[in-house]
Design an enzyme around this catalytic site. Structure first.
Site, PDB file in Angstrom:
ATOM      1  N   HIS A  96     -14.200  -4.728   9.028  1.00 56.03           N
ATOM      2  CA  HIS A  96     -12.804  -5.104   8.849  1.00 56.03           C
ATOM      3  C   HIS A  96     -12.225  -4.443   7.596  1.00 56.03           C
ATOM      4  O   HIS A  96     -12.725  -4.643   6.485  1.00 56.03           O
ATOM      5  CB  HIS A  96     -12.672  -6.625   8.737  1.00 56.03           C
ATOM      6  CG  HIS A  96     -11.260  -7.104   8.761  1.00 56.03           C
ATOM      7  ND1 HIS A  96     -10.577  -7.347   9.941  1.00 56.03           N
ATOM      8  CD2 HIS A  96     -10.384  -7.356   7.763  1.00 56.03           C
ATOM      9  CE1 HIS A  96      -9.351  -7.755   9.665  1.00 56.03           C
ATOM     10  NE2 HIS A  96      -9.209  -7.756   8.344  1.00 56.03           N
ATOM     11  N   CYS A  99      -6.685  -5.775   4.289  1.00 55.56           N
ATOM     12  CA  CYS A  99      -5.244  -5.729   4.574  1.00 55.56           C
ATOM     13  C   CYS A  99      -4.567  -6.804   3.746  1.00 55.56           C
ATOM     14  O   CYS A  99      -4.562  -7.986   4.114  1.00 55.56           O
ATOM     15  CB  CYS A  99      -4.978  -5.936   6.068  1.00 55.56           C
ATOM     16  SG  CYS A  99      -3.205  -5.893   6.479  1.00 55.56           S
ATOM     17  N   GLU A 138      -7.167  -0.040   2.766  1.00 55.47           N
ATOM     18  CA  GLU A 138      -5.797  -0.505   2.966  1.00 55.47           C
ATOM     19  C   GLU A 138      -4.926   0.595   3.575  1.00 55.47           C
ATOM     20  O   GLU A 138      -4.961   1.747   3.146  1.00 55.47           O
ATOM     21  CB  GLU A 138      -5.191  -0.923   1.620  1.00 55.47           C
ATOM     22  CG  GLU A 138      -3.841  -1.572   1.707  1.00 55.47           C
ATOM     23  CD  GLU A 138      -3.916  -3.056   2.005  1.00 55.47           C
ATOM     24  OE1 GLU A 138      -3.225  -3.493   2.956  1.00 55.47           O
ATOM     25  OE2 GLU A 138      -4.629  -3.781   1.299  1.00 55.47           O
ATOM     26  N   GLY A 139      -4.159   0.231   4.592  1.00 55.02           N
ATOM     27  CA  GLY A 139      -3.260   1.195   5.218  1.00 55.02           C
ATOM     28  C   GLY A 139      -3.988   2.373   5.835  1.00 55.02           C
ATOM     29  O   GLY A 139      -3.535   3.507   5.767  1.00 55.02           O
ATOM     30  N   THR A 160       3.487   4.159  12.845  1.00 55.64           N
ATOM     31  CA  THR A 160       2.455   4.097  11.807  1.00 55.64           C
ATOM     32  C   THR A 160       1.897   5.478  11.477  1.00 55.64           C
ATOM     33  O   THR A 160       1.752   5.840  10.301  1.00 55.64           O
ATOM     34  CB  THR A 160       1.295   3.191  12.265  1.00 55.64           C
ATOM     35  OG1 THR A 160       1.819   1.976  12.791  1.00 55.64           O
ATOM     36  CG2 THR A 160       0.365   2.876  11.113  1.00 55.64           C
ATOM     37  N   ASP A 172      -5.892   8.702   9.405  1.00 59.08           N
ATOM     38  CA  ASP A 172      -6.918   7.720   9.072  1.00 59.08           C
ATOM     39  C   ASP A 172      -7.882   8.311   8.058  1.00 59.08           C
ATOM     40  O   ASP A 172      -8.569   9.300   8.344  1.00 59.08           O
ATOM     41  CB  ASP A 172      -7.660   7.307  10.342  1.00 59.08           C
ATOM     42  CG  ASP A 172      -8.463   6.030  10.177  1.00 59.08           C
ATOM     43  OD1 ASP A 172      -8.891   5.749   9.052  1.00 59.08           O
ATOM     44  OD2 ASP A 172      -8.661   5.319  11.179  1.00 59.08           O
ATOM     45  N   ARG A 174     -10.321   6.456   6.467  1.00 55.09           N
ATOM     46  CA  ARG A 174     -11.410   5.517   6.241  1.00 55.09           C
ATOM     47  C   ARG A 174     -12.793   6.116   6.529  1.00 55.09           C
ATOM     48  O   ARG A 174     -12.961   6.909   7.444  1.00 55.09           O
ATOM     49  CB  ARG A 174     -11.204   4.269   7.099  1.00 55.09           C
ATOM     50  CG  ARG A 174     -10.001   3.454   6.691  1.00 55.09           C
ATOM     51  CD  ARG A 174      -9.722   2.326   7.663  1.00 55.09           C
ATOM     52  NE  ARG A 174      -9.290   2.820   8.959  1.00 55.09           N
ATOM     53  CZ  ARG A 174      -8.936   2.034   9.972  1.00 55.09           C
ATOM     54  NH1 ARG A 174      -8.994   0.714   9.827  1.00 55.09           N
ATOM     55  NH2 ARG A 174      -8.537   2.562  11.120  1.00 55.09           N
TER      56      ARG A 174
END
Length: 249
Positions: A96, A99, A138-139, A160, A172, A174
């Site tokens: 997760h 956020c 985040e984001g 987005t 992205d 991440r």
């Protein structure tokens, strides 16, 4: 200087995760953590971890550096573990991304708060699992301040993905590498991932950590986030089911 007695106690709860050509990770836990989910109380085992940067610090190095490390200026990730996570045959996990707006404030612009709480319920109902709460995500990895700018662009009509690209970021940013190293230290058996995101599935699949299926987690669809969810499917390749497809029509 940490007293010898304190150092000995803390060192017994600190594990150093080593991997060739990668910085060491200090993993602390388990810490007993009772959690209230609406009318249900459940006890999790909480772990946190710290990437040592470009160094290969040992336990004593980490403990002695804490007071000078200014860790309040940097986010750290953690994981909630439920049940006999190491040994149960069927374990659920959720990777997760932090956020601030959804998880803390309950924002309806995304479905993150819903996914966080629902994942915890699913793990409890399954009897075994882990929820990884990932810092610096985040984001989709752009950070909280840029996320607020992206929201302003979304208010002007961008979706987005378009908003992130307009700010000079990739769709992205991440990475799940650290979380996967921690997962491997806690469990050797395959897991079932709670996700709609094929990139998360691929990250774990490359390490041979997944079972042959995943658990979808669509919900909390509203007028405030229907475009956000549709963009996930149309532009980011998120896996959808008939329930969310009907809700977005």
């Amino acid at each position: 200087m940490i007293m010898d007695q304190v150092r000995k106690l803390l060192a017994s709860k600190l594990t150093i995760l080593k991997q060739p050509e990668c910085p060491n990770i200090g993993l602390v836990g388990p810490v007993r953590l009772p959690v209230q989910l609406e009318d249900h109380e459940a006890v999790f085992k909480w772990y946190t971890w710290l990437n040592t940067g470009n160094s290969f610090m040992d336990k004593n190095d980490i403990l002695e550096s804490l007071s000078q490390a200014d860790l309040t200026s940097h986010q750290q990730s953690s994981v909630l573990v439920y049940g006999d996570f190491a040994n149960e045959e069927h374990a659920l996990i959720r990777m997760h991304s932090i956020c601030h707006t959804g998880d803390i404030f309950g924002s309806k612009r995304c479905d993150c708060g819903y996914q966080l709480r629902q994942s915890m319920r699913m793990i409890i109902e399954n009897g075994s699992g882990a929820l990884f709460y990932l810092a610096n995500h985040e984001g989709r990895g752009i950070g909280l301040f840029p996320k607020s700018l992206a929201y302003l662009l979304q208010d002007e009509g961008c979706d987005t993905v378009e908003a992130n690209l307009s700010l000079g970021f990739a769709d992205d940013h991440r990475s799940y590498d650290e979380a996967i190293r921690v997962l491997q230290s806690l469990r050797q058996k395959p897991v079932t991932l709670i996700t709609n995101n094929p990139r998360k599935l691929q990250s774990l699949r490359e390490k041979g950590l997944l079972t042959d299926h995943h658990k979808s987690i669509w919900g909390d669809v509203s007028e405030h986030n229907n475009r956000y969810l549709a963009t996930k499917i149309e532009k980011s390749g998120h896996i959808y089911d008939s329930l969310v497809e009907t809700a977005l029509l």
